[in-house]
Scaffold this active site. Structure first.
Site, PDB file in Angstrom:
ATOM      1  N   THR A 469       4.448 -14.731   3.224  1.00 15.51           N
ATOM      2  CA  THR A 469       4.457 -16.134   3.673  1.00 15.51           C
ATOM      3  C   THR A 469       5.322 -16.995   2.760  1.00 15.51           C
ATOM      4  OG1 THR A 469       2.189 -15.807   4.409  1.00 15.51           O
ATOM      5  CG2 THR A 469       2.940 -18.082   4.202  1.00 15.51           C
ATOM      6  N   ASP A 497      -5.566  -9.743  -2.484  1.00 16.49           N
ATOM      7  CA  ASP A 497      -5.166  -8.651  -3.381  1.00 16.49           C
ATOM      8  C   ASP A 497      -4.799  -9.136  -4.782  1.00 16.49           C
ATOM      9  OD1 ASP A 497      -5.481  -7.050  -1.231  1.00 16.49           O
ATOM     10  OD2 ASP A 497      -3.367  -6.616  -0.904  1.00 16.49           O
ATOM     11  N   GLU A 596      -7.692   0.648  -1.440  1.00 17.42           N
ATOM     12  CA  GLU A 596      -7.164   1.248  -0.193  1.00 17.42           C
ATOM     13  C   GLU A 596      -5.745   1.798  -0.335  1.00 17.42           C
ATOM     14  OE1 GLU A 596      -6.716  -1.784   2.800  1.00 17.42           O
ATOM     15  OE2 GLU A 596      -5.819  -3.160   1.366  1.00 17.42           O
ATOM     16  N   MET A 654     -15.516  -7.100   5.563  1.00 15.19           N
ATOM     17  CA  MET A 654     -16.698  -7.951   5.305  1.00 15.19           C
ATOM     18  C   MET A 654     -16.468  -8.824   4.085  1.00 15.19           C
ATOM     19  SD  MET A 654     -19.754  -5.296   5.974  1.00 15.19           S
ATOM     20  CE  MET A 654     -21.013  -6.514   5.688  1.00 15.19           C
ATOM     21  N   ARG A 656     -13.526  -9.841   2.975  1.00 10.92           N
ATOM     22  CA  ARG A 656     -12.458 -10.813   3.186  1.00 10.92           C
ATOM     23  C   ARG A 656     -12.892 -11.980   4.067  1.00 10.92           C
ATOM     24  NH1 ARG A 656      -6.714  -8.821   5.600  1.00 10.92           N
ATOM     25  NH2 ARG A 656      -7.790  -9.301   7.518  1.00 10.92           N
TER      26      ARG A 656
HETATM   27  N1  LIG Z   1      10.817 -11.683   3.841  1.00  6.86           N
HETATM   28  C1  LIG Z   1      10.307 -12.530   4.723  1.00  6.86           C
HETATM   29  N2  LIG Z   1      11.037 -13.531   5.227  1.00  6.86           N
HETATM   30  C2  LIG Z   1      10.525 -14.391   6.113  1.00  6.86           C
HETATM   31  N3  LIG Z   1       9.255 -14.349   6.549  1.00  6.86           N
HETATM   32  C3  LIG Z   1       8.474 -13.384   6.096  1.00  6.86           C
HETATM   33  C4  LIG Z   1       8.943 -12.420   5.163  1.00  6.86           C
HETATM   34  N4  LIG Z   1       7.939 -11.573   4.890  1.00  6.86           N
HETATM   35  C5  LIG Z   1       6.889 -11.977   5.630  1.00  6.86           C
HETATM   36  N5  LIG Z   1       7.206 -13.074   6.348  1.00  6.86           N
HETATM   37  C6  LIG Z   1       6.333 -13.801   7.277  1.00  6.86           C
HETATM   38  O1  LIG Z   1       5.207 -14.309   6.566  1.00  6.86           O
HETATM   39  C7  LIG Z   1       4.030 -14.168   7.337  1.00  6.86           C
HETATM   40  C8  LIG Z   1       2.956 -13.472   6.546  1.00  6.86           C
HETATM   41  O2  LIG Z   1       3.477 -12.294   5.919  1.00  6.86           O
HETATM   42  P1  LIG Z   1       2.543 -11.030   5.638  1.00  6.86           P
HETATM   43  O3  LIG Z   1       1.934 -10.579   6.913  1.00  6.86           O
HETATM   44  O4  LIG Z   1       3.339 -10.070   4.861  1.00  6.86           O
HETATM   45  O5  LIG Z   1       1.340 -11.601   4.802  1.00  6.86           O
HETATM   46  P2  LIG Z   1       1.301 -12.270   3.377  1.00  6.86           P
HETATM   47  O6  LIG Z   1       1.737 -13.677   3.481  1.00  6.86           O
HETATM   48  O7  LIG Z   1       2.065 -11.428   2.417  1.00  6.86           O
HETATM   49  O8  LIG Z   1      -0.233 -12.263   3.089  1.00  6.86           O
HETATM   50  P3  LIG Z   1      -1.182 -11.017   2.720  1.00  6.86           P
HETATM   51  O9  LIG Z   1      -0.277  -9.869   2.337  1.00  6.86           O
HETATM   52  O10 LIG Z   1      -2.001 -11.492   1.605  1.00  6.86           O
HETATM   53  O11 LIG Z   1      -1.956 -10.744   3.932  1.00  6.86           O
HETATM   54  C9  LIG Z   1       4.414 -13.437   8.593  1.00  6.86           C
HETATM   55  O12 LIG Z   1       4.437 -14.371   9.657  1.00  6.86           O
HETATM   56  C10 LIG Z   1       5.773 -12.847   8.314  1.00  6.86           C
HETATM   57  O13 LIG Z   1       6.601 -12.854   9.466  1.00  6.86           O
HETATM   58  O1  LIG Z   2      -5.607  -7.940   8.461  1.00  8.07           O
HETATM   59  P1  LIG Z   2      -4.847  -6.680   8.355  1.00  8.07           P
HETATM   60  O2  LIG Z   2      -3.514  -6.817   9.013  1.00  8.07           O
HETATM   61  O3  LIG Z   2      -5.629  -5.481   8.740  1.00  8.07           O
HETATM   62  O4  LIG Z   2      -4.478  -6.550   6.838  1.00  8.07           O
HETATM   63  C1  LIG Z   2      -5.119  -5.833   5.863  1.00  8.07           C
HETATM   64  C2  LIG Z   2      -4.374  -6.053   4.581  1.00  8.07           C
HETATM   65  O5  LIG Z   2      -4.365  -7.400   4.240  1.00  8.07           O
HETATM   66  C3  LIG Z   2      -4.777  -7.576   2.894  1.00  8.07           C
HETATM   67  O6  LIG Z   2      -6.108  -7.991   2.906  1.00  8.07           O
HETATM   68  C4  LIG Z   2      -3.954  -8.619   2.214  1.00  8.07           C
HETATM   69  O7  LIG Z   2      -2.630  -8.255   2.182  1.00  8.07           O
HETATM   70  C5  LIG Z   2      -4.657  -6.182   2.287  1.00  8.07           C
HETATM   71  O8  LIG Z   2      -5.550  -5.971   1.239  1.00  8.07           O
HETATM   72  C6  LIG Z   2      -4.938  -5.310   3.457  1.00  8.07           C
HETATM   73  O9  LIG Z   2      -4.321  -4.072   3.331  1.00  8.07           O
END
Ligand SMILES: Nc1ncnc2c1ncn2[C@@H]1O[C@H](COP(=O)(O)OP(=O)(O)OP(=O)(O)O)[C@@H](O)[C@H]1O
Ligand SMILES: O=P(O)(O)OC[C@H]1O[C@](O)(CO)[C@@H](O)[C@@H]1O
Ligand SMILES: [Mg+2]
Length: 738
Positions: A469, A497, A596, A654, A656
């Site tokens: 994000t 995480d 995990e 649970m 999260r």
């Molecule tokens: N490199 C990137 N550039 C632009 N947008 C991105 C990029 N990586 C991820 N995003 C966008 O950010 C949003 C969230 O990314 P992601 O699903 O990886 O979760 P996160 O923000 O890393 O949170 P978490 O890993 O804690 O669940 C998504 O809508 C994804 O499209």
């Molecule tokens: O909600 P989803 O897409 O199953 O994501 C699970 C993942 O999201 C996280 O909670 C945060 O990145 C990870 O620990 C886990 O692997």
């Protein structure tokens, strides 16, 4: 140095950037102790692995290699094996159906594109200053030359050029020619680009000369070179192929450069190379902010950087009843938060970030503000508290009453209607888990999002989410700047995480650790009440084992904690099975906590699973908990003929999905208020978070450049090992960085 996690992260970036165009395969055939077998043995394994991948993916057309450290030599060996000469040498007959592709040499049938090495000891490691941690002291270097094979076995001999397989020249020397049935140089030559990345000083293991394929006299002066986009890059050079038939070996009186090294550099210089030199400790952008005492401010952008005539106004907090008796309402323009607070007497003051908090002047009139909030990525306790406190903070502190909720993550900007958020609407959302605004993965389309921001006349964007994000937030900020819009973009880091760098910890993490206690306790009660009970609790942690580590440290009921950062193995002396047996004998039961992301390579191997990704490009994990449960069960019933009682608990979702605990709630309020103060003060493109307990505005790139992972070389992991008394599964002397 590069950790396994960094490597995985890098691989993901390729896929994220070119989602439908590249397939990235991370080599798994030369891990851990296998790195000691020698460059040739590893090269053969890699060649075999590449052929397997090519067979599995018949649509692949081109091939590139990216390799780190010894991996670069292994890859050079492997391509020597994979080289396929042109099928037809006679070009004259164009009527016989020979396609032009048949006339080209290939790597395993694919068109070679990029051959990239990062900190690879191309000239070996035996010359002067080729292994920085030996400090260039001749006595140490001499001793290393003699002793290295005790530690690094066959690979050590190859690196120190003292191998002589059946009277043959050292392997690295053989590799600067086509040798026997290995087409080392022909293979390297047919790549469109060869790139050598090297670290000018601080790689610790691999010296600058050897990784950049240069003689001492060729090492460039890099101090004045500036790369605005990538400040860590301190020098770049395109070296043309140098025809050795014409150039004689350079003779040198310099002791630091031996003859064999000269042959290697001459041999490899027969091909063109792009050389990229990096330094991570004296990056120029930071250095420019240095005072005499080494004070560095890593500042965040401000709207006036690209809108210099933007008017400012007195901060409404001047008249706030909340701040009426506060001695110092506003944060001073010079206030900064130090990144490192443990320092030496004479060390430079180091990196600082701008302190978060209200400023004397704001760059928005409250009635002109239209803010929006969006939540992206996975859930985490406390998201609703942050949403609530942004809405209330904007309203109560600054009199802003136009706040929109973007529904369903980034894609909600352009695919859903918004909702109006008022203090009344969000009044008790903090009591619920999840996100009031819903979330999603994928769907980040910068242009569409910024178009929408513009269309809706939004001028403050609050983005709550993890590393992905925040990367998305950085792109939005860049586009806003490009379009010259008065829009402040504020990131609030969220991740269960705790994998976000720089900040002390992410919100919801404490709540998660606390909730994990209930699962661990349940596992303990279960296994304590039966004979030979073995409990396995799986906790979240894709690449970072923080929840598992802290939950283990907090609990005292855990016998063994397994995390992605610390490889483990099952069989043999020092393995997990042996430890389980020992604990069962001692206590009659045991509890294992596993993150995990741990042991994914084993599960993938066992299940022959395809590399699947979620919509954001994150690797979908396989269930290591179930795999381990089965493995332990099989081992004890089939091999040891011993009845054990397995109890597997997977409380991940649970944990999260619950609301945040008291301390996380307070933390969330601070984050939200800091973000509001920062946006109102005109800062943009920042992430807010605590650095050594003080809230700061941090450039987004700093929190996304590398994930925060458990450092198994730090004291905290040692404390855990000391507390559980589990095996470390790792003899650091026996590992080479790959
Ligand atoms: N490199 C990137 N550039 C632009 N947008 C991105 C990029 N990586 C991820 N995003 C966008 O950010 C949003 C969230 O990314 P992601 O699903 O990886 O979760 P996160 O923000 O890393 O949170 P978490 O890993 O804690 O669940 C998504 O809508 C994804 O499209
Ligand atoms: O909600 P989803 O897409 O199953 O994501 C699970 C993942 O999201 C996280 O909670 C945060 O990145 C990870 O620990 C886990 O692997
Ligand atoms: Mg993430």
């Amino acid at each position: 140095m590069i950790s396994n996690t960094d490597w995985k992260f890098g691989a993901e970036q390729f896929v994220r950037t070119l989602p439908d165009k590249v397939f990235v395969h991370c080599s798994e055939k030369n891990m851990f102790r296998l790195t000691l077998d020698g460059v040739d043995v590893m090269g053969d394994r890699l060649a075999e692995e590449v052929l397997e991948v090519i067979q599995r993916k018949p649509n692949l057309q081109k091939i590139s290699f990216v390799a780190h450290s010894v991996g670069g030599l292994v890859a050079r060996y492997a391509i020597g094996r994979l080289y396929r000469p042109p099928k037809k040498e006679n070009v004259e007959d164009s009527t016989n159906g020979t396609s032009i592709d048949d006339l080209k040499a290939t790597i395993g049938g694919l068109e070679p594109m990029n051959f990239i090495t990062v900190a690879t000891p191309h000239l070996g490691s035996r010359g002067n200053k080729q292994v920085p941690f030996l400090f260039g002291v001749p006595a140490f270097e001499k001793a290393a030359n003699l002793l290295i094979h005790w530690i690094f076995k066959r690979t050590g001999r190859h690196l120190f050029l003292n191998d002589d397989d059946e009277g043959q020249p050292p392997l690295l020397k053989r590799m600067i020619e086509d040798y026997g049935d290995c087409f080392f140089m022909s293979a390297l030559r047919i790549f469109k680009r060869r790139v050598a990345y090297s670290n000018v000083c601080y790689d610790h293991i691999v010296g600058w000369r050897t990784s950049s394929i240069r003689r001492t006299i060729e090492l460039p002066k890099w101090e004045d070179y500036i790369n605005k986009e990538y400040p860590h890059i301190v020098y770049e050079e395109h070296c043309k192929a140098c025809d050795t038939e014409q150039s004689e070996l350079i003779s040198t009186d310099d002791d630091s450069f031996d003859k064999l090294e000269e042959e290697l550099v001459t041999g490899l210089s027969r091909l063109s190379w792009e050389k990229v030199d990096a330094s991570f400790h004296t990056c120029r952008q930071r250095a420019r902010a240095l005072n005499d005492d080494g004070f560095v401010l890593e500042d965040v952008p401000h709207l006036t950087d690209f809108l210099p005539h933007l008017p400012s106004y007195p901060n409404p907090l001047h008249h706030s009843h909340a701040y009426a008796i506060v001695k110092q309402t506003f944060v001073g323009p010079e206030d900064a938060v130090a990144q490192n607070i443990v320092v030496h007497k004479d060390s430079p003051r180091g990196v600082h970030f701008r302190r978060a908090g209200p400023r004397e002047k704001v760059y928005f009139m409250p009635e002109e503000v239209r803010a929006c909030i969006v939540t992206c990525g996975g859930l985490c306790p406390g998201i609703n508290t942050v949403i609530r406190e942004i809405v209330c903070g904007l309203n109560y502190m600054y009199g802003v009453d136009d706040v929109l909720g973007i529904l369903g993550g980034y894609r909600g900007f352009y695919s859903k209607n918004t909702i109006n958020l008022t203090p009344k609407v969000v009044n008790d959302i903090h009591k619920r888990g999840g996100t009031f605004l819903c979330t999603s993965r994928g769907g980040h389309d910068t242009n569409k999002i910024v178009d929408n921001i513009q269309d809706r006349r939004i001028n403050q964007v609050y983005i709550i989410g993890g590393d992905g994000t925040q990367r998305g937030a950085a792109l939005i900020y860049k586009e806003v700047e490009k379009r010259g819009l008065q829009v402040a973009v504020a990131g609030i880091p969220k991740t269960i995480d705790n994998d976000i760098a720089v900040i002390d910890k992410s919100f919801g993490f404490d709540t998660a650790v606390e909730e994990a206690q209930r699962a661990i306790n349940a596992a303990h009660v279960e296994v304590e009440s039966v004979e030979n009970g073995v409990g396995i609790v799986k906790l979240m942690g894709r690449y970072s084992g923080f929840i598992a580590m802290f939950a283990t440290l907090a609990s005292r009921d855990v016998d063994c904690c397994l995390i992605p950062e610390s490889p483990f193995y099952l069989e043999g002396p020092g393995g997990l099975f042996e430890f389980i047996e020992q604990r069962i004998k001692e206590n009659g039961h045991m509890v294992i906590v596993i993150a995990e992301g741990a042991g994914q390579e084993y599960v993938a191997q066992a299940m022959q699973a395809a590399d699947e990704r979620d919509a954001s490009g994150n690797r979908l994990l396989l269930d290591v908990g179930l795999w381990l449960t089965q493995k332990v069960k099989d081992h004890f019933t089939k091999v040891k003929k011993m009845e054990i009682n397995m109890k597997y608990i997977d409380p991940t979702y649970m944990i999260r999905a619950i609301p945040s605990n008291a301390s996380d709630n307070i933390y969330c309020s601070l984050l939200a208020q800091s973000a509001v103060h920062g946006a109102m003060a005109g800062y943009t493109g920042f992430t807010v978070g605590p650095v050594n307990s003080r809230h700061a505005y941090i450039p987004i790139a700093r929190v996304t450049e590398a994930p925060n992972t458990v450092k198994v070389t730090d004291r905290m992991w040692a404390r855990l090992l000391a507390s559980t008394n589990q095996p470390s599964f790792l003899n650091s002397n026996e590992m080479l960085p790959m």
